[in-house]
Design a protein around this motif. Structure first.
Motif, PDB file in Angstrom:
ATOM      1  N   THR A  37       0.848  -1.188   0.000  1.00  7.39           N
ATOM      2  CA  THR A  37       0.000   0.000   0.000  1.00  7.39           C
ATOM      3  C   THR A  37       0.884   1.239   0.000  1.00  7.39           C
ATOM      4  OG1 THR A  37      -1.803  -1.113   1.156  1.00  7.39           O
ATOM      5  CG2 THR A  37      -1.788   1.288   1.243  1.00  7.39           C
ATOM      6  N   LEU A  38       1.776   1.325   0.983  1.00  7.77           N
ATOM      7  CA  LEU A  38       2.710   2.452   1.054  1.00  7.77           C
ATOM      8  C   LEU A  38       4.013   2.164   0.304  1.00  7.77           C
ATOM      9  CD1 LEU A  38       2.414   3.564   4.796  1.00  7.77           C
ATOM     10  CD2 LEU A  38       1.190   4.462   2.799  1.00  7.77           C
ATOM     11  N   ALA A  39       4.399   0.897   0.266  1.00  5.26           N
ATOM     12  CA  ALA A  39       5.685   0.547  -0.342  1.00  5.26           C
ATOM     13  C   ALA A  39       5.712  -0.925  -0.738  1.00  5.26           C
ATOM     14  CB  ALA A  39       6.806   0.828   0.657  1.00  5.26           C
ATOM     15  N   ARG A  40       6.655  -1.255  -1.603  1.00  4.67           N
ATOM     16  CA  ARG A  40       6.908  -2.665  -1.936  1.00  4.67           C
ATOM     17  C   ARG A  40       7.400  -3.389  -0.692  1.00  4.67           C
ATOM     18  NH1 ARG A  40       8.079  -4.186  -7.294  1.00  4.67           N
ATOM     19  NH2 ARG A  40       7.725  -2.489  -8.756  1.00  4.67           N
ATOM     20  N   TYR A  41       7.186  -4.682  -0.673  1.00  4.46           N
ATOM     21  CA  TYR A  41       7.674  -5.488   0.444  1.00  4.46           C
ATOM     22  C   TYR A  41       9.182  -5.351   0.614  1.00  4.46           C
ATOM     23  CZ  TYR A  41       3.219  -7.978   0.883  1.00  4.46           C
ATOM     24  OH  TYR A  41       1.907  -8.303   1.096  1.00  4.46           O
ATOM     25  N   SER A  42       9.892  -5.164  -0.461  1.00  2.41           N
ATOM     26  CA  SER A  42      11.350  -5.129  -0.418  1.00  2.41           C
ATOM     27  C   SER A  42      11.923  -3.769  -0.013  1.00  2.41           C
ATOM     28  CB  SER A  42      11.918  -5.531  -1.781  1.00  2.41           C
ATOM     29  OG  SER A  42      11.446  -4.634  -2.775  1.00  2.41           O
ATOM     30  N   GLU A  43      11.112  -2.724   0.018  1.00  9.12           N
ATOM     31  CA  GLU A  43      11.616  -1.398   0.377  1.00  9.12           C
ATOM     32  C   GLU A  43      11.796  -1.306   1.887  1.00  9.12           C
ATOM     33  OE1 GLU A  43       9.937   2.152  -1.652  1.00  9.12           O
ATOM     34  OE2 GLU A  43       8.695   0.660  -2.677  1.00  9.12           O
ATOM     35  N   ARG A  44      13.001  -0.982   2.297  1.00 11.48           N
ATOM     36  CA  ARG A  44      13.307  -0.942   3.731  1.00 11.48           C
ATOM     37  C   ARG A  44      13.080   0.429   4.349  1.00 11.48           C
ATOM     38  NH1 ARG A  44      16.007  -5.215   5.736  1.00 11.48           N
ATOM     39  NH2 ARG A  44      17.198  -3.954   7.188  1.00 11.48           N
ATOM     40  N   THR A  45      13.023   1.463   3.516  1.00  9.78           N
ATOM     41  CA  THR A  45      12.795   2.820   4.008  1.00  9.78           C
ATOM     42  C   THR A  45      11.789   3.522   3.101  1.00  9.78           C
ATOM     43  OG1 THR A  45      14.645   3.693   2.708  1.00  9.78           O
ATOM     44  CG2 THR A  45      15.130   3.018   4.985  1.00  9.78           C
ATOM     45  N   PRO A  46      11.109   4.515   3.626  1.00  5.75           N
ATOM     46  CA  PRO A  46      10.126   5.255   2.805  1.00  5.75           C
ATOM     47  C   PRO A  46      10.808   5.995   1.655  1.00  5.75           C
ATOM     48  CG  PRO A  46       9.836   5.730   5.143  1.00  5.75           C
ATOM     49  CD  PRO A  46      11.122   4.986   5.014  1.00  5.75           C
ATOM     50  N   SER A  47      10.126   6.024   0.526  1.00  8.72           N
ATOM     51  CA  SER A  47      10.638   6.763  -0.627  1.00  8.72           C
ATOM     52  C   SER A  47      10.466   8.257  -0.391  1.00  8.72           C
ATOM     53  CB  SER A  47       9.867   6.355  -1.890  1.00  8.72           C
ATOM     54  OG  SER A  47       8.515   6.788  -1.784  1.00  8.72           O
ATOM     55  N   GLU A  48      11.171   9.039  -1.189  1.00  6.46           N
ATOM     56  CA  GLU A  48      11.023  10.502  -1.112  1.00  6.46           C
ATOM     57  C   GLU A  48       9.577  10.893  -1.431  1.00  6.46           C
ATOM     58  OE1 GLU A  48      13.146  12.816   0.007  1.00  6.46           O
ATOM     59  OE2 GLU A  48      14.442  11.147   0.532  1.00  6.46           O
ATOM     60  N   ARG A  49       8.975  10.182  -2.383  1.00  4.12           N
ATOM     61  CA  ARG A  49       7.589  10.478  -2.756  1.00  4.12           C
ATOM     62  C   ARG A  49       6.651  10.236  -1.580  1.00  4.12           C
ATOM     63  NH1 ARG A  49       3.865   7.722  -7.492  1.00  4.12           N
ATOM     64  NH2 ARG A  49       2.296   9.375  -7.519  1.00  4.12           N
ATOM     65  N   LEU A  50       6.844   9.137  -0.860  1.00  8.48           N
ATOM     66  CA  LEU A  50       6.003   8.841   0.295  1.00  8.48           C
ATOM     67  C   LEU A  50       6.200   9.891   1.396  1.00  8.48           C
ATOM     68  CD1 LEU A  50       4.003   7.092   1.845  1.00  8.48           C
ATOM     69  CD2 LEU A  50       5.936   5.673   2.584  1.00  8.48           C
ATOM     70  N   LEU A  51       7.439  10.291   1.635  1.00  9.10           N
ATOM     71  CA  LEU A  51       7.698  11.302   2.661  1.00  9.10           C
ATOM     72  C   LEU A  51       7.084  12.650   2.281  1.00  9.10           C
ATOM     73  CD1 LEU A  51      11.375  10.383   3.606  1.00  9.10           C
ATOM     74  CD2 LEU A  51       9.272   9.869   4.888  1.00  9.10           C
ATOM     75  N   ALA A  52       7.101  12.969   0.997  1.00 14.98           N
ATOM     76  CA  ALA A  52       6.464  14.208   0.535  1.00 14.98           C
ATOM     77  C   ALA A  52       4.953  14.123   0.722  1.00 14.98           C
ATOM     78  CB  ALA A  52       6.814  14.471  -0.927  1.00 14.98           C
ATOM     79  N   TRP A  53       4.355  12.943   0.461  1.00 15.13           N
ATOM     80  CA  TRP A  53       2.912  12.750   0.656  1.00 15.13           C
ATOM     81  C   TRP A  53       2.567  12.879   2.134  1.00 15.13           C
ATOM     82  CZ3 TRP A  53      -0.068   8.559   2.772  1.00 15.13           C
ATOM     83  CH2 TRP A  53      -1.437   8.633   2.489  1.00 15.13           C
ATOM     84  N   LYS A  54       3.386  12.296   2.990  1.00 15.42           N
ATOM     85  CA  LYS A  54       3.184  12.409   4.443  1.00 15.42           C
ATOM     86  C   LYS A  54       3.209  13.875   4.868  1.00 15.42           C
ATOM     87  CE  LYS A  54       5.347  11.162   8.826  1.00 15.42           C
ATOM     88  NZ  LYS A  54       6.222  12.220   9.283  1.00 15.42           N
ATOM     89  N   GLN A  55       4.143  14.631   4.329  1.00 16.83           N
ATOM     90  CA  GLN A  55       4.230  16.059   4.646  1.00 16.83           C
ATOM     91  C   GLN A  55       2.989  16.800   4.151  1.00 16.83           C
ATOM     92  OE1 GLN A  55       7.559  18.139   2.869  1.00 16.83           O
ATOM     93  NE2 GLN A  55       7.569  19.613   4.543  1.00 16.83           N
ATOM     94  N   SER A  56       2.501  16.433   2.982  1.00 16.00           N
ATOM     95  CA  SER A  56       1.281  17.034   2.450  1.00 16.00           C
ATOM     96  C   SER A  56       0.080  16.723   3.350  1.00 16.00           C
ATOM     97  CB  SER A  56       1.033  16.542   1.025  1.00 16.00           C
ATOM     98  OG  SER A  56      -0.076  17.172   0.464  1.00 16.00           O
ATOM     99  N   LEU A  57       0.015  15.481   3.833  1.00  9.96           N
ATOM    100  CA  LEU A  57      -1.043  15.127   4.779  1.00  9.96           C
ATOM    101  C   LEU A  57      -1.009  16.050   5.991  1.00  9.96           C
ATOM    102  CD1 LEU A  57      -0.857  11.210   5.019  1.00  9.96           C
ATOM    103  CD2 LEU A  57      -2.702  12.558   4.007  1.00  9.96           C
ATOM    104  N   GLU A  58       0.181  16.219   6.538  1.00  9.73           N
ATOM    105  CA  GLU A  58       0.340  17.041   7.738  1.00  9.73           C
ATOM    106  C   GLU A  58      -0.077  18.483   7.496  1.00  9.73           C
ATOM    107  OE1 GLU A  58       4.421  16.139   8.644  1.00  9.73           O
ATOM    108  OE2 GLU A  58       3.883  14.194   9.522  1.00  9.73           O
ATOM    109  N   GLN A  59       0.163  18.986   6.291  1.00  7.09           N
ATOM    110  CA  GLN A  59      -0.261  20.341   5.943  1.00  7.09           C
ATOM    111  C   GLN A  59      -1.784  20.458   5.920  1.00  7.09           C
ATOM    112  OE1 GLN A  59       1.820  20.919   2.253  1.00  7.09           O
ATOM    113  NE2 GLN A  59       3.739  21.432   3.278  1.00  7.09           N
TER     114      GLN A  59
END
Length: 167
Positions: A37-59
């Protein structure tokens, strides 16, 4: 709440959700599944795109909170800590207990939350059982035969719900 496999809404991904509308509707927290949903199973850390989306949520005054069933002992810990994302692991979806813990942790009611996930039989069913609005997204990846088969079993329900794309 009765047994329901029907999501309230459907989106292509987390990135196509209308954050202005969610804010207007009083959503304070998005509960999100982690894997596929947020990331592939193999991704160990959030992508820049996900972190930007999280920041947008917070705004928009909305917090991101991961509700994960991951069986890997450190999966949710590593990923969420790297992105400063609060979480519950081993949530036991679709059982209510993980959702209840997440509601209590965030000090919100079901009406103030949206559950976003890629799986009907865990994310959507669990959210619906707790009276939380649910959003079904396409899986980030179908990279194993197991995932292809699992999502294939959900295909008829996804087709039946295809008109639920608008808020």
């Amino acid at each position: 709440m009765p047994f329901s496999l029907v999501p309230r809404h459907m989106e292509r991904s987390i990135y196509t959700m209308d954050l202005n509308l969610l804010e207007q509707q009083g959503v304070r927290v998005i509960f999100a599944d982690l894997d596929n949903t947020l990331a592939r199973y193999s991704e160990r850390t959030p992508s820049e795109r996900l972190l930007a989306w999280k920041q947008s949520l917070e705004q928009h005054g909305i917090r991101l909170f991961v509700v994960s069933n991951s069986r890997k002992s450190t999966r949710a810990d590593e990923f969420c800590r790297a992105g400063d994302i609060p979480y519950i692991k081993h949530a036991g979806k679709p059982k209510k207990q993980g959702f209840v813990r997440a509601l209590e942790w965030n000090d919100v009611t079901p009406e103030q939350v949206v559950m976003v996930g890629d799986q009907i039989f865990t994310d959507i069913l669990g959210g619906n059982r707790c009276g939380i609005d649910t959003v079904l997204v396409r899986p980030v990846a179908n990279d194993t035969i197991f995932r292809v088969l699992r999502h294939g079993l959900e295909a008829p329900m996804r087709w039946l719900c295809r008109d639920r794309r608008s808020w």
